[in-house]
Design a protein around this motif. Structure first.
Motif, mmCIF file in Angstrom:
data_model
loop_
_atom_site.group_PDB
_atom_site.id
_atom_site.type_symbol
_atom_site.label_atom_id
_atom_site.label_comp_id
_atom_site.label_asym_id
_atom_site.label_seq_id
_atom_site.Cartn_x
_atom_site.Cartn_y
_atom_site.Cartn_z
ATOM 1 N N LEU A 80 0.828 -1.195 0.000
ATOM 2 C CA LEU A 80 0.000 0.000 0.000
ATOM 3 C C LEU A 80 0.866 1.249 0.000
ATOM 4 C CD1 LEU A 80 -2.736 1.450 0.277
ATOM 5 C CD2 LEU A 80 -2.454 1.250 2.761
ATOM 6 N N ASP A 81 0.580 2.141 -0.924
ATOM 7 C CA ASP A 81 1.218 3.454 -0.968
ATOM 8 C C ASP A 81 0.141 4.495 -0.693
ATOM 9 O OD1 ASP A 81 3.785 2.516 -1.715
ATOM 10 O OD2 ASP A 81 3.135 2.356 -3.803
ATOM 11 N N ILE A 82 0.437 5.430 0.212
ATOM 12 C CA ILE A 82 -0.464 6.531 0.530
ATOM 13 C C ILE A 82 0.249 7.819 0.162
ATOM 14 C CG2 ILE A 82 -1.710 7.756 2.358
ATOM 15 C CD1 ILE A 82 -1.841 5.120 3.913
ATOM 16 N N ALA A 83 -0.400 8.671 -0.631
ATOM 17 C CA ALA A 83 0.210 9.930 -1.066
ATOM 18 C C ALA A 83 0.570 10.796 0.137
ATOM 19 C CB ALA A 83 -0.743 10.689 -1.985
ATOM 20 N N LYS A 84 1.566 11.616 -0.047
ATOM 21 C CA LYS A 84 2.024 12.500 1.024
ATOM 22 C C LYS A 84 1.056 13.657 1.253
ATOM 23 C CE LYS A 84 6.171 14.918 2.507
ATOM 24 N NZ LYS A 84 7.555 15.216 2.208
ATOM 25 N N PHE A 85 0.395 14.112 0.190
ATOM 26 C CA PHE A 85 -0.471 15.285 0.284
ATOM 27 C C PHE A 85 -1.899 14.954 -0.143
ATOM 28 C CE2 PHE A 85 3.806 16.882 -0.575
ATOM 29 C CZ PHE A 85 3.995 17.658 0.556
ATOM 30 N N ILE A 86 -2.838 15.750 0.371
ATOM 31 C CA ILE A 86 -4.241 15.656 -0.008
ATOM 32 C C ILE A 86 -4.575 16.894 -0.827
ATOM 33 C CG2 ILE A 86 -6.597 15.834 0.893
ATOM 34 C CD1 ILE A 86 -5.672 14.091 3.238
ATOM 35 N N THR A 87 -5.273 16.692 -1.917
ATOM 36 C CA THR A 87 -5.772 17.807 -2.713
ATOM 37 C C THR A 87 -7.211 18.052 -2.278
ATOM 38 O OG1 THR A 87 -4.391 17.184 -4.584
ATOM 39 C CG2 THR A 87 -6.298 18.562 -5.058
ATOM 40 N N ILE A 88 -7.528 19.304 -1.954
ATOM 41 C CA ILE A 88 -8.879 19.621 -1.515
ATOM 42 C C ILE A 88 -9.328 20.921 -2.171
ATOM 43 C CG2 ILE A 88 -8.164 20.804 0.602
ATOM 44 C CD1 ILE A 88 -10.666 19.296 1.895
ATOM 45 N N THR A 89 -10.599 20.979 -2.521
ATOM 46 C CA THR A 89 -11.097 22.117 -3.295
ATOM 47 C C THR A 89 -11.232 23.391 -2.476
ATOM 48 O OG1 THR A 89 -13.367 21.378 -2.880
ATOM 49 C CG2 THR A 89 -12.349 20.709 -4.963
ATOM 50 N N ARG A 90 -11.451 23.274 -1.170
ATOM 51 C CA ARG A 90 -11.650 24.471 -0.357
ATOM 52 C C ARG A 90 -11.214 24.192 1.072
ATOM 53 N NH1 ARG A 90 -16.954 25.275 -1.683
ATOM 54 N NH2 ARG A 90 -17.750 24.395 0.216
ATOM 55 N N GLY A 91 -10.349 25.035 1.615
ATOM 56 C CA GLY A 91 -9.921 24.901 2.999
ATOM 57 C C GLY A 91 -8.920 23.788 3.207
ATOM 58 N N THR A 92 -8.920 23.269 4.426
ATOM 59 C CA THR A 92 -8.020 22.172 4.774
ATOM 60 C C THR A 92 -8.859 21.001 5.267
ATOM 61 O OG1 THR A 92 -7.827 23.003 7.037
ATOM 62 C CG2 THR A 92 -6.152 23.741 5.449
ATOM 63 N N LEU A 93 -8.215 19.891 5.476
ATOM 64 C CA LEU A 93 -8.935 18.708 5.937
ATOM 65 C C LEU A 93 -9.120 18.810 7.454
ATOM 66 C CD1 LEU A 93 -10.190 16.191 4.736
ATOM 67 C CD2 LEU A 93 -8.139 14.946 5.367
ATOM 68 N N ASP A 94 -10.337 19.196 7.846
ATOM 69 C CA ASP A 94 -10.634 19.362 9.257
ATOM 70 C C ASP A 94 -12.123 19.158 9.497
ATOM 71 O OD1 ASP A 94 -11.750 21.623 8.103
ATOM 72 O OD2 ASP A 94 -10.528 23.048 9.207
ATOM 73 N N GLY A 95 -12.511 19.166 10.765
ATOM 74 C CA GLY A 95 -13.919 19.016 11.104
ATOM 75 C C GLY A 95 -14.409 17.592 10.920
ATOM 76 N N ARG A 96 -15.664 17.476 10.555
ATOM 77 C CA ARG A 96 -16.296 16.165 10.334
ATOM 78 C C ARG A 96 -16.068 15.760 8.881
ATOM 79 N NH1 ARG A 96 -19.812 19.500 12.864
ATOM 80 N NH2 ARG A 96 -20.925 19.697 10.920
#
Length: 180
Positions: A80-96
């Motif tokens: 399994l390889d997991i990318a180092k970064f997440i691409t997100i359309t708005r903001g950061t990865l937080d909350g629910r």
């Protein structure tokens, strides 16, 4: 041309069926009453599912690339390889966050990704998961799913035709389809 018959070992899914399953998943999540801030889909299998759910729920979509099925045209699970970064359309990865994929197969990817997210993204306050299929031998359980498959069939998804199709073959395929 029609697909072969489904069995305990093989499940053949058309584009229409695939889209209906995503819509049903959206309703299952909605009917649960859980409100979430963002969707994170696992690429590649969860991208289509995440895209549609992001549109229906009108929340930002994040994409995390993972890869373990690379050998033999994507039919053999490896490291399994997991990318180092997440691409997100708005903001950061937080909350629910609703973590979305097409299936939980062995559950190894799902468990490792959930572990990774909790460790690397402490701003996530709640993490739930949603998939179309949950296989019986899986070591992880999704919060939301459409079909539990106790016999662990190989799921032949409609986009698999592209796994072994190369540009020169596509050209011939398109040309053949346009000839009368």
């Amino acid at each position: 041309m029609s697909a072969p018959e489904n069995s305990d070992k093989h499940l053949w899914i058309s584009w229409d069926e695939y889209n209906r399953l995503i819509e049903r998943l959206a309703l299952v999540v909605h009917q649960s009453g859980w409100k979430f801030d963002k969707i994170l889909c696992l690429a590649r299998g969860g991208v289509r599912v995440g895209d549609v759910l992001s549109r229906i729920f009108d929340v930002p979509l994040g994409i995390l690339a993972t890869s373990s099925y690379r050998e033999a045209a994507g039919t053999v699970q490896g490291q399994l390889d997991i990318a180092k970064f997440i691409t997100i359309t708005r903001g950061t990865l937080d909350g629910r966050v609703l973590l979305v994929d097409d299936m939980v197969d062995t559950g190894l990817t799902f468990a490792r990704v959930q572990e990774h997210l909790v460790t690397q993204y402490p701003a996530i306050t709640e993490l739930r998961s949603a998939v179309l299929w949950w296989k019986g031998h899986a070591k992880a359980e999704p919060d939301y799913y459409i079909e539990k498959l106790p016999t662990n069939p190989w799921i032949h998804q409609p986009f698999e035709d592209y796994d072994s199709l190369r540009p020169h073959q596509l050209e011939a395929w398109v040309r053949k389809g346009t000839q009368s």
